[in-house]
Scaffold this motif. Structure first.
Motif, PDB file in Angstrom:
ATOM      1  N   PHE A 189       2.262   1.636  -3.578  1.00  0.00           N
ATOM      2  CA  PHE A 189       1.235   2.141  -4.489  1.00  0.00           C
ATOM      3  C   PHE A 189       0.987   3.634  -4.236  1.00  0.00           C
ATOM      4  O   PHE A 189       0.861   4.424  -5.170  1.00  0.00           O
ATOM      5  CB  PHE A 189      -0.060   1.335  -4.321  1.00  0.00           C
ATOM      6  N   TYR A 190       0.964   4.004  -2.979  1.00  0.00           N
ATOM      7  CA  TYR A 190       0.729   5.416  -2.660  1.00  0.00           C
ATOM      8  C   TYR A 190       1.806   6.298  -3.303  1.00  0.00           C
ATOM      9  O   TYR A 190       1.512   7.303  -3.957  1.00  0.00           O
ATOM     10  CB  TYR A 190       0.711   5.625  -1.145  1.00  0.00           C
ATOM     11  N   LEU A 191       3.062   5.919  -3.120  1.00  0.00           N
ATOM     12  CA  LEU A 191       4.157   6.738  -3.668  1.00  0.00           C
ATOM     13  C   LEU A 191       4.099   6.778  -5.190  1.00  0.00           C
ATOM     14  O   LEU A 191       4.269   7.829  -5.809  1.00  0.00           O
ATOM     15  CB  LEU A 191       5.506   6.190  -3.213  1.00  0.00           C
ATOM     16  N   MET A 192       3.836   5.624  -5.794  1.00  0.00           N
ATOM     17  CA  MET A 192       3.787   5.592  -7.253  1.00  0.00           C
ATOM     18  C   MET A 192       2.586   6.371  -7.781  1.00  0.00           C
ATOM     19  O   MET A 192       2.643   6.963  -8.859  1.00  0.00           O
ATOM     20  CB  MET A 192       3.783   4.150  -7.766  1.00  0.00           C
ATOM     21  N   SER A 193       1.510   6.404  -7.008  1.00  0.00           N
ATOM     22  CA  SER A 193       0.325   7.145  -7.456  1.00  0.00           C
ATOM     23  C   SER A 193       0.604   8.649  -7.486  1.00  0.00           C
ATOM     24  O   SER A 193      -0.200   9.418  -8.006  1.00  0.00           O
ATOM     25  CB  SER A 193      -0.864   6.863  -6.544  1.00  0.00           C
ATOM     26  N   ARG A 194       1.732   9.060  -6.914  1.00  0.00           N
ATOM     27  CA  ARG A 194       2.121  10.470  -6.995  1.00  0.00           C
ATOM     28  C   ARG A 194       3.133  10.701  -8.109  1.00  0.00           C
ATOM     29  O   ARG A 194       3.701  11.784  -8.229  1.00  0.00           O
ATOM     30  CB  ARG A 194       2.704  10.945  -5.670  1.00  0.00           C
TER      31      ARG A 194
ATOM     32  N   VAL B 116      -1.930   6.538   3.401  1.00  0.00           N
ATOM     33  CA  VAL B 116      -1.024   5.713   4.202  1.00  0.00           C
ATOM     34  C   VAL B 116       0.069   6.577   4.827  1.00  0.00           C
ATOM     35  O   VAL B 116       0.349   7.678   4.370  1.00  0.00           O
ATOM     36  CB  VAL B 116      -0.364   4.595   3.362  1.00  0.00           C
TER      37      VAL B 116
ATOM     38  N   PRO C  68       1.000   2.714 -12.124  1.00  0.00           N
ATOM     39  CA  PRO C  68       0.428   3.854 -11.387  1.00  0.00           C
ATOM     40  C   PRO C  68       1.235   5.146 -11.552  1.00  0.00           C
ATOM     41  O   PRO C  68       0.658   6.234 -11.666  1.00  0.00           O
ATOM     42  CB  PRO C  68       0.470   3.399  -9.925  1.00  0.00           C
ATOM     43  N   ASP C  69       2.580   5.019 -11.583  1.00  0.00           N
ATOM     44  CA  ASP C  69       3.397   6.239 -11.687  1.00  0.00           C
ATOM     45  C   ASP C  69       3.242   6.888 -13.057  1.00  0.00           C
ATOM     46  O   ASP C  69       3.229   8.109 -13.181  1.00  0.00           O
ATOM     47  CB  ASP C  69       4.870   5.954 -11.365  1.00  0.00           C
TER      48      ASP C  69
ATOM     49  N   LEU D   6      11.100   4.046   0.337  1.00  0.00           N
ATOM     50  CA  LEU D   6      10.608   3.088   1.326  1.00  0.00           C
ATOM     51  C   LEU D   6      11.742   2.478   2.146  1.00  0.00           C
ATOM     52  O   LEU D   6      11.603   2.262   3.343  1.00  0.00           O
ATOM     53  CB  LEU D   6       9.789   2.001   0.634  1.00  0.00           C
TER      54      LEU D   6
ATOM     55  N   PHE E 193       9.191  14.556  -0.321  1.00  0.00           N
ATOM     56  CA  PHE E 193       8.332  13.687  -1.116  1.00  0.00           C
ATOM     57  C   PHE E 193       7.752  14.447  -2.307  1.00  0.00           C
ATOM     58  O   PHE E 193       7.782  13.976  -3.449  1.00  0.00           O
ATOM     59  CB  PHE E 193       7.224  13.148  -0.200  1.00  0.00           C
TER      60      PHE E 193
ATOM     61  N   ALA F  36       0.032   8.773 -13.102  1.00  0.00           N
ATOM     62  CA  ALA F  36       0.155  10.039 -12.363  1.00  0.00           C
ATOM     63  C   ALA F  36       0.842  11.080 -13.228  1.00  0.00           C
ATOM     64  O   ALA F  36       0.446  12.248 -13.264  1.00  0.00           O
ATOM     65  CB  ALA F  36       0.940   9.819 -11.074  1.00  0.00           C
TER      66      ALA F  36
ATOM     67  N   PHE G  82      -6.618   9.819  -1.475  1.00  0.00           N
ATOM     68  CA  PHE G  82      -7.043   8.542  -0.892  1.00  0.00           C
ATOM     69  C   PHE G  82      -8.057   8.730   0.235  1.00  0.00           C
ATOM     70  O   PHE G  82      -7.973   9.671   1.019  1.00  0.00           O
ATOM     71  CB  PHE G  82      -5.831   7.788  -0.333  1.00  0.00           C
TER      72      PHE G  82
ATOM     73  N   ASP H 211       0.838  -1.207   0.000  1.00  0.00           N
ATOM     74  CA  ASP H 211       0.000   0.000   0.000  1.00  0.00           C
ATOM     75  C   ASP H 211       0.873   1.258   0.000  1.00  0.00           C
ATOM     76  O   ASP H 211       0.541   2.250  -0.641  1.00  0.00           O
ATOM     77  CB  ASP H 211      -0.994   0.000   1.166  1.00  0.00           C
ATOM     78  N   GLN H 212       2.018   1.179   0.680  1.00  0.00           N
ATOM     79  CA  GLN H 212       2.921   2.333   0.670  1.00  0.00           C
ATOM     80  C   GLN H 212       3.527   2.537  -0.718  1.00  0.00           C
ATOM     81  O   GLN H 212       3.634   3.650  -1.216  1.00  0.00           O
ATOM     82  CB  GLN H 212       4.037   2.154   1.697  1.00  0.00           C
TER      83      GLN H 212
END
Ligand SMILES: Nc1ncnc2c1ncn2[C@@H]1O[C@H](COP(=O)(O)OP(=O)(O)OP(=O)(O)O)[C@@H](O)[C@H]1O
Ligand SMILES: [Mg+2]
Lengths: 440, 253
Positions: A386-391, B93, B77-78, A402, B103, B81, B89, A383-384
């Motif tokens: 995916f979260y980072l890649m979704s950005r 997370v 996913p990247d 990570l 970040f 984006a 979300f 989940d972490q």
């Protein structure tokens, strides 16, 4: 077939030639001879014994190797110069083979001794004699016996009573040729004195194999405080084994960090014996094994006194066909009431071929204690990721974030900024983060 | 038909190797518009949001997701984006050890060529503008990503990131839940600030009170993995008053 076999280079002749070459005092010659006997009396470790189970002993073999002697070149390598320029240490000593190739320190506090062990034996024999072999000696393991019998030089630090050494001191140990290398650090911090010390092991790759056996003895008298860093980033042709042990007096405090990044195989035995009531030992560890490295770590928190506090936190990441082994032991003696002891090992598995073995253990003989131990091993949380890649972060950048984030819990407790930065840079270079080279 | 839209066509998706959750979703969000997505708990709204963002825990068995004329199904996913998609979300997370500032710098630089990284001053100006927009304290950007954040702070962080990353299409998954009244206003202001001809959004919510602040151009209702109703903003008010039962009955779900 035993993994390890005897080595003719480890002999009475070798001991006598060191004793005579340096015209050592009789007490030291006797210690060496006794150490050699202890060495010969001890069987080679095998993976069948509890302490060495999961240790890939063959990778710590020194059979067939000669004792490492003078370096091929006595100049200070560029790598070390750059590390010194970028180190928290303000006074340094550089060991290369059996030579001290650099020593520069202006220490403003009176009475502090910071020198190599040879010079210390000449100028401060009584001090050395009073403490040498007290903490790491021939009775412990085959490797400490080897070191105790045949070490040639090392680092000596002595901080007198009530003195606070403001600026960190450090030793760099490097090599340019193979064989059996032996290093020794003896640190004595007197009553209510304070010191920060960094031992760093690093080298450019060279052709032959080097087996390096280090002994780190730390004596903390009542109320003494020491921050100690052991940073191992040898080239891959080196196998490194180190016993790093401290004895703590009343209300003494140790904060140690043991970092394993380089070498082909490395074993770190990190041990504290709490001897005085109210003493505190914090032992941190950080490792990142890749490309088949084998990192093996053992921690011991021995509470031999009431009201001691100890905390171990070892965290590491592994990938490729690498292996990390952690085994930890908390021993609480029967009279060591009101002990607080904690032990945590966490591992990040970066792929399916990397391997982790983690064995936390407790041996508690007192009844009024607080102790806990825990160990986890797992992959990067999806989940972490995916979260980072979704950005928009590319997978390799997300992985870097990570891993750095995982190690942060240890890094954030390393209070030496340049050590922290350097470790992060080496980790990034290992991860192949674009644009980051180890930059030494 | 305009290409300037996010289009979901007959989308079916399930948990990898598991149960089907999206059972044929059709939905279009044109760029420049803000749409609301409503529906009972467990109807599949968050699943749709994550599937659009490319969450690997789901697999698509039929249909397509088309971003401005281009299918993004095969994209990681990247990549999605970087094509301008953004998901706020429902449950952001925590990632230890990386500050919000670092970040976001990585996220912005991921959108730029190597060697053309954003300048430090330019970056901080951009970040501080967004922080200010959200009435937030500057110190927040040095905190680790969501570590120890309250529920409401996490939601705010999602909008902060949206303001900095300036996506073309954003999906906001219950960004209003967990926010106090003041924060709700601030967050809505943030979204309204992003509104414009080059921004499309799908706002998932259970509450009309958010839609009073972010007034939607259209409302979609999802029940049991399908869009069962679509209408103007008044549809949301009707749902607010009557609940979902009448829709279930009307569509026989
Ligand atoms: N990874 C998963 N593992 C197991 N079940 C899942 C998973 N993801 C979704 N589901 C199930 O799919 C259904 C739809 O979930 P989803 O989170 O999409 O609903 P939702 O419409 O967002 O609900 P809410 O309004 O409560 O947020 C639920 O029954 C949920 O339990
Ligand atoms: Mg949801």
């Amino acid at each position: 077939m035993a993994a390890l076999t005897d080595n003719p280079a480890v002999s009475a002749d070798a001991v006598e030639s060191i004793v005579s070459a340096y015209r050592e005092p009789a007490w030291l010659a006797d210690e060496r001879r006794a150490a050699l006997r202890a060495y010969s009396d001890q069987p080679f470790p095998t993976e069948k014994t509890e302490e060495w189970r999961y240790t890939q002993l063959k990778r710590f073999s020194f059979s067939g190797l000669e004792l490492a002697k003078a370096p091929k070149d006595e100049s200070v390598p560029e790598r070390i110069r750059m590390r010194i320029a970028d180190s928290d240490a303000e006074g340094v000593i550089v060991h290369k083979g059996n030579k001290v190739v650099m020593h520069q320190a202006t220490i403003k506090e009176a009475g502090v001794v910071f020198t190599d062990l040879r010079t210390a034996l000449r100028d401060h024999e009584a001090l050395v004699r009073a403490h040498l072999y007290d903490v790491v000696n021939a009775r412990q393991t085959k490797y400490t016996a080897l070191n105790s019998a045949l070490w040639e030089n090392g680092t000596f630090v002595y901080v007198p009573r009530d003195v606070e050494v403001e600026l960190p001191l450090g030793a760099f140990t490097t090599a340019d040729s193979g064989g059996i290398g032996l290093g020794r650090t003896l640190i004595v911090v007197e009553v209510n004195a304070r010191l920060t010390f960094i031992d760093e092991y690093t080298s450019e790759p060279f052709a032959e194999r080097l087996f390096f056996d280090a002994a780190t003895e730390i004596v903390l008298k009542d109320g003494a405080k020491l921050r100690y860093v052991s940073l191992q980033n040898w080239s891959r042709n080196v196998a490194h084994i180190n016993k790093l042990r401290a004895h703590l007096g009343r209300d003494a405090r140790l904060e140690s960090v043991t970092v394993s990044l380089g070498a082909d195989a490395a074993r770190a035995e990190v041990e504290s014996r709490l001897e005085g009531p109210g003493s505190e030992s914090e032992m941190l560890g950080l490792y990142f094994a890749d490309e088949g490295q084998h990192f093996n770590q053992f921690t011991l928190q021995h509470h031999a006194t009431p009201r001691g506090f100890s905390d171990v936190l070892f965290k590491g990441a592994v990938r490729d066909a690498s292996q990390a082994v952690y085994s930890g032991m908390i021993i609480v003696d029967p009279h060591a009431q009101k002990t607080d002891a904690y032990q945590t090992n966490r591992n990040l598995l970066l792929d399916e071929v990397a391997e982790v073995v983690s064995i936390p253990q407790l041996e508690i003989a007192a009844n009024d204690v607080k102790c806990s131990h825990g160990s986890t091993t797992g992959p990067v949380p999806e989940d972490q990721r995916f979260y980072l890649m979704s950005r928009g972060l590319r997978p390799e950048v997300a992985e870097h974030v990570l891993v750095t984030g995982f190690l942060y819990e240890v890094m954030s407790r390393v209070t030496l900024p340049k050590v922290a930065e350097y470790v992060e840079r080496v980790v990034q270079a290992k991860l192949g983060v674009p644009g980051v080279k180890e930059k030494l | 038909m305009s290409d300037k839209q996010l289009e979901i066509r007959g989308l079916r998706a399930r948990i990898v190797g598991g149960e089907e959750i999206l059972k044929g979703v059709d939905l279009v969000v044109p760029r420049g518009e803000v749409h609301a997505l409503m529906g009972p708990n467990g109807s599949g709204k968050s699943t749709l949001a994550k599937v659009i963002a490319g969450d690997p825990q789901y697999e698509i068995t039929a249909g397509d997701i088309v971003l401005e004329g281009q299918s993004i199904l095969e994209m990681e996913p990247d990549e999605r984006a970087r094509e301008g998609l953004y998901l706020a979300f429902q449950y952001p997370v925590e990632v230890p050890g990386v500050s919000i500032a670092n970040f976001l710098r990585l996220a912005l630089n991921a959108r730029r060529e190597e060697g053309d990284e954003i300048g430090v001053m330019e970056f901080y100006k951009k970040l501080q503008r967004a922080v200010k927009e959200l009435n937030w304290d500057d110190s927040i950007i040095e905190r680790n990503l969501h570590e120890g954040f309250s529920g409401g702070e996490k939601k705010r962080s999602e909008i902060l990131q949206l303001l900095v990353l300036e996506p073309r299409y954003a999906i906001l998954d219950e960004t209003d839940s967990g926010l106090d009244v003041d924060a709700l206003k601030v967050v809505s202001q943030g979204v309204n600030a992003a509104r414009g001809p080059n921004f499309g959004a799908l706002v998932i919510t259970h509450y009309q009170r958010l839609l009073n602040h972010i007034v939607p151009d259209r409302v979609h209702v999802m029940v049991n993995g399908r869009i069962v109703r679509e209408g103007p903003k008044e549809l949301a008010m009707e749902l607010d008053q009557k609940g979902y039962e009448w829709i279930r009955e009307a569509v026989g779900a």
